[in-house]
Design a protein around this motif. Structure first.
Motif, mmCIF file in Angstrom:
data_model
loop_
_atom_site.group_PDB
_atom_site.id
_atom_site.type_symbol
_atom_site.label_atom_id
_atom_site.label_comp_id
_atom_site.label_asym_id
_atom_site.label_seq_id
_atom_site.Cartn_x
_atom_site.Cartn_y
_atom_site.Cartn_z
ATOM 1 N N THR A 136 106.739 -18.506 25.139
ATOM 2 C CA THR A 136 106.897 -18.533 23.677
ATOM 3 C C THR A 136 105.884 -19.471 23.036
ATOM 4 O OG1 THR A 136 109.261 -18.070 23.886
ATOM 5 C CG2 THR A 136 108.503 -18.974 21.795
ATOM 6 N N LEU A 137 105.721 -20.663 23.601
ATOM 7 C CA LEU A 137 104.759 -21.614 23.036
ATOM 8 C C LEU A 137 103.332 -21.083 23.127
ATOM 9 C CD1 LEU A 137 106.196 -24.997 24.374
ATOM 10 C CD2 LEU A 137 105.999 -24.315 21.972
ATOM 11 N N ALA A 138 102.998 -20.427 24.239
ATOM 12 C CA ALA A 138 101.654 -19.868 24.380
ATOM 13 C C ALA A 138 101.389 -18.815 23.304
ATOM 14 C CB ALA A 138 101.479 -19.265 25.775
ATOM 15 N N ILE A 139 102.349 -17.928 23.103
ATOM 16 C CA ILE A 139 102.182 -16.873 22.090
ATOM 17 C C ILE A 139 102.139 -17.474 20.687
ATOM 18 C CG2 ILE A 139 103.262 -14.841 21.051
ATOM 19 C CD1 ILE A 139 104.373 -14.169 23.822
ATOM 20 N N TRP A 140 103.049 -18.428 20.433
ATOM 21 C CA TRP A 140 103.117 -19.004 19.086
ATOM 22 C C TRP A 140 101.882 -19.848 18.757
ATOM 23 C CZ3 TRP A 140 105.631 -18.628 14.616
ATOM 24 C CH2 TRP A 140 105.453 -19.655 13.684
ATOM 25 N N MET A 141 101.537 -20.764 19.647
ATOM 26 C CA MET A 141 100.480 -21.725 19.345
ATOM 27 C C MET A 141 99.090 -21.123 19.417
ATOM 28 S SD MET A 141 101.986 -25.159 21.210
ATOM 29 C CE MET A 141 100.935 -26.304 20.302
ATOM 30 N N LEU A 142 98.889 -20.167 20.314
ATOM 31 C CA LEU A 142 97.549 -19.609 20.495
ATOM 32 C C LEU A 142 97.301 -18.346 19.682
ATOM 33 C CD1 LEU A 142 97.115 -20.086 24.357
ATOM 34 C CD2 LEU A 142 96.438 -21.624 22.498
ATOM 35 N N VAL A 143 98.384 -17.666 19.280
ATOM 36 C CA VAL A 143 98.196 -16.388 18.581
ATOM 37 C C VAL A 143 98.917 -16.369 17.231
ATOM 38 C CG1 VAL A 143 98.472 -13.882 18.701
ATOM 39 C CG2 VAL A 143 97.977 -15.167 20.789
ATOM 40 N N VAL A 144 100.235 -16.404 17.266
ATOM 41 C CA VAL A 144 101.037 -16.136 16.065
ATOM 42 C C VAL A 144 100.711 -17.091 14.929
ATOM 43 C CG1 VAL A 144 103.372 -16.031 15.121
ATOM 44 C CG2 VAL A 144 102.910 -15.109 17.400
ATOM 45 N N GLU A 145 100.726 -18.392 15.221
ATOM 46 C CA GLU A 145 100.494 -19.347 14.138
ATOM 47 C C GLU A 145 99.094 -19.216 13.555
ATOM 48 O OE1 GLU A 145 100.401 -24.123 13.539
ATOM 49 O OE2 GLU A 145 102.123 -23.310 14.641
ATOM 50 N N ASN A 146 98.107 -18.981 14.399
ATOM 51 C CA ASN A 146 96.740 -18.805 13.892
ATOM 52 C C ASN A 146 96.625 -17.579 12.997
ATOM 53 O OD1 ASN A 146 95.161 -21.002 15.176
ATOM 54 N ND2 ASN A 146 95.857 -20.055 17.061
ATOM 55 N N VAL A 147 97.309 -16.502 13.376
ATOM 56 C CA VAL A 147 97.312 -15.302 12.543
ATOM 57 C C VAL A 147 98.011 -15.578 11.214
ATOM 58 C CG1 VAL A 147 98.164 -12.938 12.348
ATOM 59 C CG2 VAL A 147 97.175 -13.726 14.505
ATOM 60 N N LEU A 148 99.148 -16.276 11.263
ATOM 61 C CA LEU A 148 99.876 -16.599 10.039
ATOM 62 C C LEU A 148 99.028 -17.421 9.078
ATOM 63 C CD1 LEU A 148 103.464 -17.554 11.329
ATOM 64 C CD2 LEU A 148 102.837 -15.565 9.931
ATOM 65 N N VAL A 149 98.342 -18.413 9.612
ATOM 66 C CA VAL A 149 97.508 -19.282 8.773
ATOM 67 C C VAL A 149 96.366 -18.492 8.156
ATOM 68 C CG1 VAL A 149 95.918 -21.241 8.830
ATOM 69 C CG2 VAL A 149 98.117 -21.389 10.000
ATOM 70 N N PHE A 150 95.726 -17.659 8.955
ATOM 71 C CA PHE A 150 94.588 -16.883 8.449
ATOM 72 C C PHE A 150 95.037 -15.849 7.421
ATOM 73 C CE2 PHE A 150 91.170 -13.736 8.607
ATOM 74 C CZ PHE A 150 90.054 -14.559 8.561
ATOM 75 N N VAL A 151 96.124 -15.128 7.711
ATOM 76 C CA VAL A 151 96.626 -14.101 6.795
ATOM 77 C C VAL A 151 97.142 -14.725 5.504
ATOM 78 C CG1 VAL A 151 98.437 -12.364 6.466
ATOM 79 C CG2 VAL A 151 97.125 -12.421 8.600
ATOM 80 N N SER A 152 97.855 -15.858 5.610
ATOM 81 C CA SER A 152 98.389 -16.498 4.407
ATOM 82 C C SER A 152 97.269 -16.940 3.474
ATOM 83 C CB SER A 152 99.258 -17.697 4.785
ATOM 84 O OG SER A 152 98.477 -18.717 5.397
#
Length: 296
Positions: A191-207
């Motif tokens: 979960t941390l790998a997916i969140w920290m390396l992918v999901v959060e970066n996508v959220l920040v960029f999309v937002s």
């Protein structure tokens, strides 16, 4: 008694493979990322004849062609390397539940609180060690690729060292907390790998791209962890901190923060405080859960 508990924790760590199995890729990834970014950042100083660059330089009082672009290389290397002490921290308590050694740990300590305190103190030291190794790897990659004119000053380099050690230490405690709450190794690691390396970066960029939200990365866990070191580079470019010139375009400011690996960061110390808050939320929740959890 506390000294004996800490010695026991050290033996547990050194008799497993996790400490070096994570330390080696932490060094390798920090080195490779800083090596790649170091080659790229040289082009930034070559670009500094443009109007935008001249305007930025005049606003923040820096010399064209001599920006400390090596800070960007250092930040990206350290930021990727800081992920590994997070996972190392997950193993601290969750690994004992997985290996069924937690019963012995709790029964041989005076209280569960003393056992957890010893574990915390031990892993703080290991987190600092990860910081030294990761900063060394990123520094090596930077020195090999960044031109002399783009290298940080000695003061900036020592600042990055301190910030890097702080980041990896907090990252380790953050991992301990997440693992303690989850009571598992596999679940939080994935979960941390997916969140920290992918999901959060996508959220920040999309937002930012779709909604114009520039501050999200300055509040989320991975963004604030990255901001501890990344904001030092952003501040050197006049794109972060409490004294950002009003004339700088906000979108351009966010882009510079993104380039420094700290999109949305307010300053390095504020990033550290916010990530410390995230760390305490999970760490205290894990502490509380393990005061009551059945170990039989």
């Amino acid at each position: 008694m506390m000294g004996n508990l800490i010695k026991a924790e050290m033996r547990k760590i050194l008799t497993t493979k996790s400490w070096w199995a994570l330390l080696i890729p932490a060094f390798a990834f920090a080195f490779l990322f800083s090596l790649g970014w170091g080659a790229i950042t040289n082009d930034i100083n070559d670009y500094l004849g443009s109007t935008d660059a001249q305007e930025l330089a005049s606003l923040v009082g820096i010399e064209l062609g001599a920006l400390p672009v090596g800070l960007l290389s250092l930040a990206h290397g350290i930021n990727i390397g800081a992920f590994f002490p997070v996972i190392f921290g997950v193993f601290a308590l969750a690994g004992e539940y997985t290996k069924k050694t937690i019963t012995t740990t709790f029964l041989t300590a005076p209280t569960r609180g003393s056992a957890l305190t010893a574990k915390m103190l031990t892993y703080i030291g290991w987190g600092a060690l990860y910081g030294v190794v990761v900063v060394a790897a990123a520094s090596l990659g930077t020195l090999l690729t960044v031109d002399d004119r783009g290298l940080p000053s000695a003061g900036q380099w020592f600042g990055v060292l301190g910030a890097g050690i702080l980041a990896t230490t907090l990252a380790t405690l953050f991992g301990i907390g997440v693992g303690a709450v989850w009571n598992s190794v596999t679940g939080p690691t994935v979960t941390l790998a997916i969140w920290m390396l992918v999901v959060e970066n996508v959220l920040v960029f999309v937002s930012f791209g779709w909604f114009g939200i520039r501050w999200l990365g300055g509040l989320l866990p991975n963004g604030t962890l990255n901001g501890i070191v990344g904001a030092i580079g952003a501040e050197a470019f006049g794109a972060a901190g409490l004294s950002v010139p009003d004339q700088i375009d906000k979108d351009f400011q966010w882009l510079m923060q993104y380039t420094a690996g700290a999109p949305g960061a307010f300053s390095w110390w504020l990033s550290a405080l916010i990530f410390f808050a995230w760390t305490m939320v999970f760490f205290l929740a894990g502490w509380a859960a393990n005061q009551r959890r059945d170990i039989t």
